[in-house]
Design an enzyme around this catalytic site. Structure first.
Site, PDB file in Angstrom:
ATOM      1  N   LYS A  94       0.879  -1.175   0.000  1.00 48.71           N
ATOM      2  CA  LYS A  94       0.000   0.000   0.000  1.00 48.71           C
ATOM      3  C   LYS A  94       0.914   1.222   0.000  1.00 48.71           C
ATOM      4  O   LYS A  94       1.223   1.800   1.041  1.00 48.71           O
ATOM      5  CB  LYS A  94      -0.922  -0.041   1.230  1.00 48.71           C
TER       6      LYS A  94
HETATM    7  C1  LIG Z   1      -6.485   0.191  -4.042  1.00 53.53           C
HETATM    8  C2  LIG Z   1      -7.192  -0.363  -2.855  1.00 53.53           C
HETATM    9  N1  LIG Z   1      -7.722  -1.591  -2.922  1.00 53.53           N
HETATM   10  C3  LIG Z   1      -8.373  -2.141  -1.887  1.00 53.53           C
HETATM   11  C4  LIG Z   1      -8.536  -1.458  -0.700  1.00 53.53           C
HETATM   12  C5  LIG Z   1      -9.260  -2.091   0.443  1.00 53.53           C
HETATM   13  O1  LIG Z   1      -8.349  -2.469   1.444  1.00 53.53           O
HETATM   14  P1  LIG Z   1      -8.789  -2.513   2.964  1.00 53.53           P
HETATM   15  O2  LIG Z   1     -10.018  -3.338   3.025  1.00 53.53           O
HETATM   16  O3  LIG Z   1      -7.649  -3.163   3.637  1.00 53.53           O
HETATM   17  O4  LIG Z   1      -9.036  -1.127   3.390  1.00 53.53           O
HETATM   18  C6  LIG Z   1      -8.009  -0.181  -0.584  1.00 53.53           C
HETATM   19  C7  LIG Z   1      -8.175   0.564   0.657  1.00 53.53           C
HETATM   20  O5  LIG Z   1      -7.277   1.021   1.241  1.00 53.53           O
HETATM   21  C8  LIG Z   1      -7.316   0.380  -1.675  1.00 53.53           C
HETATM   22  O6  LIG Z   1      -6.802   1.608  -1.607  1.00 53.53           O
END
Ligand SMILES: Cc1ncc(COP(=O)(O)O)c(C=O)c1O
Length: 326
Positions: free
Chosen positions: A159
């Site tokens: 991330k």
């Molecule tokens: C690109 C992306 N995909 C998926 C998610 C979902 O991830 P999470 O459920 O861990 O927030 C996020 C959220 O942060 C995201 O930015």
């Protein structure tokens, strides 16, 4: 939603006033997007404020930092404690939690190694990301003309701030064209994810979601929803999803910390199912909201209570933080 501009921000272990939580414009991260971050939530429950899957979020932060060769002197317990301490210092009941690890100020040039690894934790009130109405009525999305990152370019499992340049292109295109959200395909043309959410489709009562190899972030909400769906007796498959499967799905929904569980009622102006929240989405939404609001038992140990003395810290469940392939 604009920031209120008050409260305290954790910066390298110190709590500083919101207005003083600044970095120099010559910091490496400003120029080269060299940061990894998290987005988690703390919810108000009848037993007090509780963070949802704080262990998994902080574990993903550590893994994102590992991919980018960033070393920061906090381990998993240290990160969880820092978040809890920041929430307590701000006396927040419910909030969005944004820890970030970034390359700071020293010199400029592509090589990040010369710059320090700094970190901060911000908290703020962040309501429903795609709007309260969308949670019930569903949202309108388009398939993005931008693809998600190709394999071995920018690592989707990290991330990292850099990945959000791609997300911003997807989101801006959707908004400009009158949609609330964009759904990106991977470079093979299969469904990947939204600009900031994972995606599920429902067909004949079974759930499908793209695998990690479709250039997705291994979402913690995605993992939670898969668990809740299986608890409710649904079959769930992580599988490659062709674009057209979106249009003929009975139901489609987004999941993510910000979006929570949001139904999609149309894609590219094609009505999905009945054009409103479907029964499977509704059941999963209810199961998810019951857990985060503390109204159903925390059977999977997902909540960390903030104000209970010496709130026990959860142990990470390894692969869960980055997604699993069953
Ligand atoms: C690109 C992306 N995909 C998926 C998610 C979902 O991830 P999470 O459920 O861990 O927030 C996020 C959220 O942060 C995201 O930015």
């Amino acid at each position: 939603m604009a920031f209120p501009g008050t409260g305290q921000i954790w910066m390298n272990g110190k709590l500083v006033e919101w207005k003083d939580a600044t970095i120099h414009v010559a910091s490496h991260v400003v120029h080269y997007g060299t940061a990894v971050f998290e987005g988690a939530r703390c919810y108000a429950t009848p037993r007090g404020s509780a963070c949802f899957r704080l262990d998994a979020h902080m574990q993903r932060l550590l893994l994102s930092a590992k991919i980018y060769r960033m070393e920061y002197p906090l381990d998993l317990a240290g990160w969880q404690n820092a978040v809890l301490e920041t929430i307590r210092a701000n006396a927040m009941k419910a909030c969005y939690i944004r820890p970030i690890v970034y390359r700071g100020y020293e010199s400029l040039g592509v090589n990040p190694f010369t710059c320090p690894v700094d970190a901060a934790i911000m908290l703020w009130d962040w309501g429903t990301y795609l709007g309260k109405e969308a949670l019930e009525q569903g949202t309108d999305a388009r398939v993005a003309s931008w693809s998600r990152m190709a394999p071995n370019t920018l690592p989707a499992m990290a991330k990292s701030s850099a990945n959000y340049a791609n997300s911003a292109l997807i989101k801006m295109e959707a908004i400009t064209d009158g949609y609330a959200e964009g759904i990106a395909l991977d470079v093979q043309g299969n469904v990947s994810e939204g600009s900031g959410q994972n995606i599920f489709i429902v067909r004949d009562g079974a759930l499908y979601t793209p695998p990690l190899s479709s250039s997705i972030l291994g979402g913690i909400t995605r993992d939670s929803v898969m668990t809740l769906a299986r608890d409710l007796g649904y079959s769930v498959s992580e599988t490659v999803i062709p674009r057209e499967a979106l249009y003929i799905a009975d139901e489609v929904f987004f999941v993510g910390t910000a979006a929570e569980v949001t139904p999609v009622r149309s894609i590219d102006k094609i009505k999905i199912g009945a054009g409103r929240r479907g029964p499977v989405t509704e059941a999963l939404q209810r199961a998810f909201f019951d857990v985060i609001s503390g109204t159903s038992p925390d059977r999977h140990g997902w909540l960390t209570y903030v104000y209970e003395e010496e709130a026990p810290l959860r142990k990470p469940r390894g692969a869960v933080a980055v997604g699993t392939r069953d």
